[in-house]
Scaffold this active site. Sequence first.
Site, PDB file in Angstrom:
ATOM      1  N   TYR A  22       5.143  -6.581  14.855  1.00 31.40           N
ATOM      2  CA  TYR A  22       5.057  -7.174  13.511  1.00 31.40           C
ATOM      3  C   TYR A  22       6.480  -7.452  13.053  1.00 31.40           C
ATOM      4  CZ  TYR A  22       3.654  -7.394   8.539  1.00 31.40           C
ATOM      5  OH  TYR A  22       3.420  -7.777   7.250  1.00 31.40           O
ATOM      6  N   TYR A 176      -6.977  -1.353   7.989  1.00 32.57           N
ATOM      7  CA  TYR A 176      -5.700  -0.652   8.177  1.00 32.57           C
ATOM      8  C   TYR A 176      -5.167  -0.101   6.859  1.00 32.57           C
ATOM      9  CZ  TYR A 176      -0.773   0.214   8.912  1.00 32.57           C
ATOM     10  OH  TYR A 176       0.454   0.826   8.931  1.00 32.57           O
ATOM     11  N   HIS A 177      -5.087  -0.966   5.851  1.00 33.00           N
ATOM     12  CA  HIS A 177      -4.474  -0.551   4.589  1.00 33.00           C
ATOM     13  C   HIS A 177      -5.372   0.383   3.793  1.00 33.00           C
ATOM     14  CE1 HIS A 177      -2.256  -4.219   5.695  1.00 33.00           C
ATOM     15  NE2 HIS A 177      -1.241  -3.518   5.261  1.00 33.00           N
ATOM     16  N   LYS A 550       5.518  -0.651 -11.736  1.00 26.06           N
ATOM     17  CA  LYS A 550       5.724  -1.272 -10.425  1.00 26.06           C
ATOM     18  C   LYS A 550       6.389  -2.625 -10.647  1.00 26.06           C
ATOM     19  CE  LYS A 550       4.157  -0.590  -6.826  1.00 26.06           C
ATOM     20  NZ  LYS A 550       4.885  -0.049  -5.633  1.00 26.06           N
ATOM     21  N   ASP A 554       6.073  -5.780  -5.013  1.00 24.35           N
ATOM     22  CA  ASP A 554       5.593  -4.716  -4.123  1.00 24.35           C
ATOM     23  C   ASP A 554       4.233  -4.226  -4.603  1.00 24.35           C
ATOM     24  OD1 ASP A 554       5.262  -2.482  -2.470  1.00 24.35           O
ATOM     25  OD2 ASP A 554       6.383  -1.215  -3.848  1.00 24.35           O
ATOM     26  N   HIS A 556       2.259  -2.058  -2.821  1.00 24.10           N
ATOM     27  CA  HIS A 556       1.879  -0.757  -2.256  1.00 24.10           C
ATOM     28  C   HIS A 556       1.944   0.280  -3.379  1.00 24.10           C
ATOM     29  CE1 HIS A 556       2.862  -2.917   1.461  1.00 24.10           C
ATOM     30  NE2 HIS A 556       2.039  -2.085   2.048  1.00 24.10           N
TER      31      HIS A 556
END
Length: 682
Positions: A22, A176-177, A550, A554, A556
Amino acid sequence: MTERQPAEGKREKDRPWLMRTYAGHSTAEASNELYRRNLAKGQTGLSVAFDLPTQTGYDSDHILARGEVGRVGVPIAHVGDMRRLFQDIPLEQMNTSMTINATAMWLLALYQVVAEEQGADITKLQGTTQNDIVKEYLSRGTHVFPPGPSLRLTTDMIAYTVSHMPKWNPINICSYHLQEAGATPVQEIAYAMSTAIAVLDAVRDSGQVPQERMGDVVARISFFVNAGVRFVEEMCKMRAFGRIWDRITRERYGIENPKQRRFRYGVQVNSLGLTEAQPENNVQRIVLEMLAVTLSKDARARAVQLPAWNEALGLPRPWDQQWSLRIQQVLAYESDLLEYEDIFEGSKVIEAKVEQLVEASFAEIDRIQEMGGAMAAVESGYLKSQLVASHAERRGRIESGQEKIIGVNAFEGTEPNPLTADLDTAIQTVDPAVEARVIAALQQWRDSRYQPPFNHPRPCKALERLKEAARGSENLMEATLECARAGATTGEWAGALREVFGEFRAPTGVSSAPVAVPVEEGSTLALVRRKVDLTAEDMGVGKLRFLVGKPGLDGHSNGAEQIAVRARDAGFEVVYQGIRLTPEQIVDAALAEDVHAVGLSILSGSHAQLVPDVLERLRVAGATDIPVIAGGIIPNGDAEQLREAGVAAVFTPKDFDITGIIGRIVDEIRKANKLDPLEVPA
């Protein structure tokens, strides 16, 4: 010397899985050089990382893009950037994975146009666009549009590729996340499968694909999963995934061909479990996680990409990525793994675990269907609150020592680490000047795209055509291709659709998350709660108020959510408005809510620009008594600079004790308000 005979049971070797890294950063030119270098080292597929402005539909000069340009991936603003990204790389011969979701249709259009310019037959293009928006609402935060229009974009892409790009995977349903956000194996399976049901139902009901071609649609659906360090459970999870997918596609969609029902997945092994402390231990974690998705032939990944040992510290260097590629190559080419049938077949232990996961996952899938499906469960906040709660429970187990992490809460003593002796050179850094160069190049493109040598038509007509299509019901891919050929930019394409579809702010899951760590008498959390109450009393306020922000792009938000939930449980009144805020919005909220501390969470690397901006705005507003706390993947040198700029405390992934962090925040509030330190231990 006689030639060695094949051992009994051995046979002709299977072909190895696709090996990817990646990658992408800084500029299209720098990323192109990196790709060509990786292909020369034996990588067999490309995996493109896009920067956050590209992922969220903004051009590099947008206010929210500040500090994010080229940082976690490559900025692609128009067809010229895409040309440079794949210069001298024949796309007809590539298998390219693009991690892109909200703007997936746009990036696929740019890819197709560049492939056509290369003379490629687009029916031969192979690769994947991730294009799973549900997990963006839940865990990664790069969504743009509301669920309905987002599902339409996905449906239109699937219908288009089935007809025009039959070898392309138009969606990579991405659990995945979900695991990164705290999902248990059952949640990971159930939420991914519920997303797949929502997508397939939408395609079937759209009328764009005749029923007899639904098998072709199912055959092009791929999955992108996570493999954690719990090897047996993860391997069983993959077998369970396959069985559930086979049953759903056969029973719900009537797909008779077993080849079309095959569960096709790629994997990136777990990054959540990589540690900043003793990062050398990440190598054996990565190997174990890779084995979970390669050892079992009947549940083997079709493509594997591994993180690098130093990803908890920052951006990996080319050498670090090479090390991860070599880990795969040693297993595939030096070991005898690919010479045998499935080595777990017939195991009672494995079979029992798989059946348990299948049963529990179907129960959760049924629960979500009763709510109206995955999209309804997103909008209600159910899925997000479940993930926040699971993640909080996991953090609680780590803090109590029930779940051991070597080097973090067990066996913490260590010899000096030669790999990180010079932390400044142990990771790749992006030149801060890159952003200015990218913005200047973007402006030049806007000024000259209609002139030689480009000679694109003016994009305004194509963008109006896109808006007209969005207001109606026609497939949006042709109008998007027209925008790409006209030299439109990422921000212009997304901006046109924002005008029609609007934007969406996903539920945060914080307010509805249950208490993960009970406030038991004498516990650390009880002591911190006592500090919170005493400090509020000393300051003459009913409750201490803490804003968690935040800034930037981003998305996450896992760490921010866990801090917010624990602060709430410690007695704070928490202000958390979710992701994607400007420093100005954060400061406005801090002043309007009259908070006593501000916590800023950034994992993408834009802290160096955005945190000082918040500090300066608070200073101008005369609010210097509000301490600012920073958290994220922040290198030591950057942390020191932030403290010098006025940040009260900096926390990174090695600071796993969330309750202790909340206690430190109380201490900083007292210090900022000139109160004596409290003797209450915490």
